[in-house]
Scaffold this motif. Sequence first.
Motif, PDB file in Angstrom:
ATOM      1  N   ARG A  48       0.825  -1.211   0.000  1.00  0.00           N
ATOM      2  CA  ARG A  48       0.000   0.000   0.000  1.00  0.00           C
ATOM      3  C   ARG A  48       0.856   1.256   0.000  1.00  0.00           C
ATOM      4  O   ARG A  48       0.521   2.251  -0.633  1.00  0.00           O
ATOM      5  CB  ARG A  48      -0.944   0.012   1.204  1.00  0.00           C
ATOM      6  CG  ARG A  48      -1.843   1.247   1.191  1.00  0.00           C
ATOM      7  CD  ARG A  48      -2.872   1.232   2.269  1.00  0.00           C
ATOM      8  NE  ARG A  48      -3.788   0.134   2.010  1.00  0.00           N
ATOM      9  CZ  ARG A  48      -4.721  -0.246   2.860  1.00  0.00           C
ATOM     10  NH1 ARG A  48      -4.843   0.350   4.014  1.00  0.00           N
ATOM     11  NH2 ARG A  48      -5.518  -1.246   2.575  1.00  0.00           N
ATOM     12  N   ASN A  52      -0.235   4.203  -2.703  1.00  0.00           N
ATOM     13  CA  ASN A  52      -1.114   5.037  -1.891  1.00  0.00           C
ATOM     14  C   ASN A  52      -2.083   5.875  -2.722  1.00  0.00           C
ATOM     15  O   ASN A  52      -3.227   6.071  -2.316  1.00  0.00           O
ATOM     16  CB  ASN A  52      -0.298   5.933  -0.953  1.00  0.00           C
ATOM     17  CG  ASN A  52      -1.111   6.356   0.244  1.00  0.00           C
ATOM     18  OD1 ASN A  52      -1.815   5.541   0.824  1.00  0.00           O
ATOM     19  ND2 ASN A  52      -1.028   7.614   0.603  1.00  0.00           N
ATOM     20  N   HIS A  55      -4.995   3.768  -3.537  1.00  0.00           N
ATOM     21  CA  HIS A  55      -5.776   3.529  -2.317  1.00  0.00           C
ATOM     22  C   HIS A  55      -6.678   4.734  -2.011  1.00  0.00           C
ATOM     23  O   HIS A  55      -7.865   4.573  -1.725  1.00  0.00           O
ATOM     24  CB  HIS A  55      -4.838   3.241  -1.149  1.00  0.00           C
ATOM     25  CG  HIS A  55      -5.546   3.014   0.137  1.00  0.00           C
ATOM     26  ND1 HIS A  55      -6.258   1.867   0.391  1.00  0.00           N
ATOM     27  CD2 HIS A  55      -5.692   3.793   1.230  1.00  0.00           C
ATOM     28  CE1 HIS A  55      -6.794   1.955   1.600  1.00  0.00           C
ATOM     29  NE2 HIS A  55      -6.463   3.105   2.124  1.00  0.00           N
ATOM     30  N   ILE A  56      -6.134   5.924  -2.118  1.00  0.00           N
ATOM     31  CA  ILE A  56      -6.917   7.136  -1.859  1.00  0.00           C
ATOM     32  C   ILE A  56      -8.012   7.292  -2.910  1.00  0.00           C
ATOM     33  O   ILE A  56      -9.130   7.693  -2.600  1.00  0.00           O
ATOM     34  CB  ILE A  56      -5.997   8.377  -1.793  1.00  0.00           C
ATOM     35  CG1 ILE A  56      -5.155   8.301  -0.514  1.00  0.00           C
ATOM     36  CG2 ILE A  56      -6.789   9.667  -1.844  1.00  0.00           C
ATOM     37  CD1 ILE A  56      -4.095   9.366  -0.399  1.00  0.00           C
ATOM     38  N   ALA A  58      -9.562   4.860  -4.453  1.00  0.00           N
ATOM     39  CA  ALA A  58     -10.603   3.897  -4.086  1.00  0.00           C
ATOM     40  C   ALA A  58     -11.422   4.412  -2.906  1.00  0.00           C
ATOM     41  O   ALA A  58     -12.649   4.279  -2.886  1.00  0.00           O
ATOM     42  CB  ALA A  58      -9.976   2.551  -3.753  1.00  0.00           C
ATOM     43  N   GLU A  59     -10.756   4.998  -1.914  1.00  0.00           N
ATOM     44  CA  GLU A  59     -11.475   5.582  -0.772  1.00  0.00           C
ATOM     45  C   GLU A  59     -12.417   6.682  -1.234  1.00  0.00           C
ATOM     46  O   GLU A  59     -13.547   6.778  -0.779  1.00  0.00           O
ATOM     47  CB  GLU A  59     -10.490   6.174   0.241  1.00  0.00           C
ATOM     48  CG  GLU A  59      -9.865   5.187   1.165  1.00  0.00           C
ATOM     49  CD  GLU A  59      -9.005   5.870   2.209  1.00  0.00           C
ATOM     50  OE1 GLU A  59      -8.538   7.012   1.988  1.00  0.00           O
ATOM     51  OE2 GLU A  59      -8.792   5.256   3.262  1.00  0.00           O
ATOM     52  N   GLU A  60     -11.950   7.505  -2.142  1.00  0.00           N
ATOM     53  CA  GLU A  60     -12.759   8.615  -2.671  1.00  0.00           C
ATOM     54  C   GLU A  60     -14.024   8.081  -3.340  1.00  0.00           C
ATOM     55  O   GLU A  60     -15.099   8.656  -3.221  1.00  0.00           O
ATOM     56  CB  GLU A  60     -11.924   9.432  -3.658  1.00  0.00           C
ATOM     57  CG  GLU A  60     -12.545  10.713  -4.095  1.00  0.00           C
ATOM     58  CD  GLU A  60     -12.611  11.777  -3.014  1.00  0.00           C
ATOM     59  OE1 GLU A  60     -13.553  12.588  -3.067  1.00  0.00           O
ATOM     60  OE2 GLU A  60     -11.746  11.791  -2.123  1.00  0.00           O
ATOM     61  N   LYS A  62     -15.794   5.625  -2.518  1.00  0.00           N
ATOM     62  CA  LYS A  62     -16.797   5.195  -1.535  1.00  0.00           C
ATOM     63  C   LYS A  62     -17.771   6.316  -1.166  1.00  0.00           C
ATOM     64  O   LYS A  62     -18.841   6.060  -0.660  1.00  0.00           O
ATOM     65  CB  LYS A  62     -16.119   4.677  -0.259  1.00  0.00           C
ATOM     66  CG  LYS A  62     -15.387   3.370  -0.465  1.00  0.00           C
ATOM     67  CD  LYS A  62     -14.977   2.730   0.839  1.00  0.00           C
ATOM     68  CE  LYS A  62     -13.874   3.492   1.518  1.00  0.00           C
ATOM     69  NZ  LYS A  62     -13.343   2.804   2.703  1.00  0.00           N
ATOM     70  N   TYR A  63     -17.381   7.566  -1.440  1.00  0.00           N
ATOM     71  CA  TYR A  63     -18.230   8.697  -1.074  1.00  0.00           C
ATOM     72  C   TYR A  63     -19.326   8.977  -2.102  1.00  0.00           C
ATOM     73  O   TYR A  63     -20.136   9.869  -1.923  1.00  0.00           O
ATOM     74  CB  TYR A  63     -17.389   9.965  -0.879  1.00  0.00           C
ATOM     75  CG  TYR A  63     -16.390   9.849   0.246  1.00  0.00           C
ATOM     76  CD1 TYR A  63     -16.799   9.644   1.547  1.00  0.00           C
ATOM     77  CD2 TYR A  63     -15.032   9.925  -0.009  1.00  0.00           C
ATOM     78  CE1 TYR A  63     -15.890   9.526   2.579  1.00  0.00           C
ATOM     79  CE2 TYR A  63     -14.102   9.813   1.015  1.00  0.00           C
ATOM     80  CZ  TYR A  63     -14.539   9.615   2.304  1.00  0.00           C
ATOM     81  OH  TYR A  63     -13.628   9.498   3.323  1.00  0.00           O
TER      82      TYR A  63
END
Length: 86
Positions: A48, A52, A55-56, A58-60, A62-63
């Motif tokens: 990761r 990174n 990863h960020i 993918a996190e974004e 989710k919103y």
Amino acid sequence: MVEGDTLTAMKKNKKASVEDKSCISALIEEIRARSRRFESISFSFVPRKANNTAHILAEEGKYHACSMYWIEEAPERVEREADQDR
């Protein structure tokens, strides 16, 4: 080339002929089905820390309630991380 920071998933996708009975079997089967659309594909584990920005991103995702596609620019948070990775 598909890179991921989940070692288990990367290993399972490399073994396409082995039936998966784990708790992530539905995800693995979907990845395998989509992989068949490509002439060639490879799966590699990347820590990761070295991945990174993805990863960020993918996190974004989710919103958002629906699928999002960023073609010419990404969310500001992702672009900042990509700049730091350079």
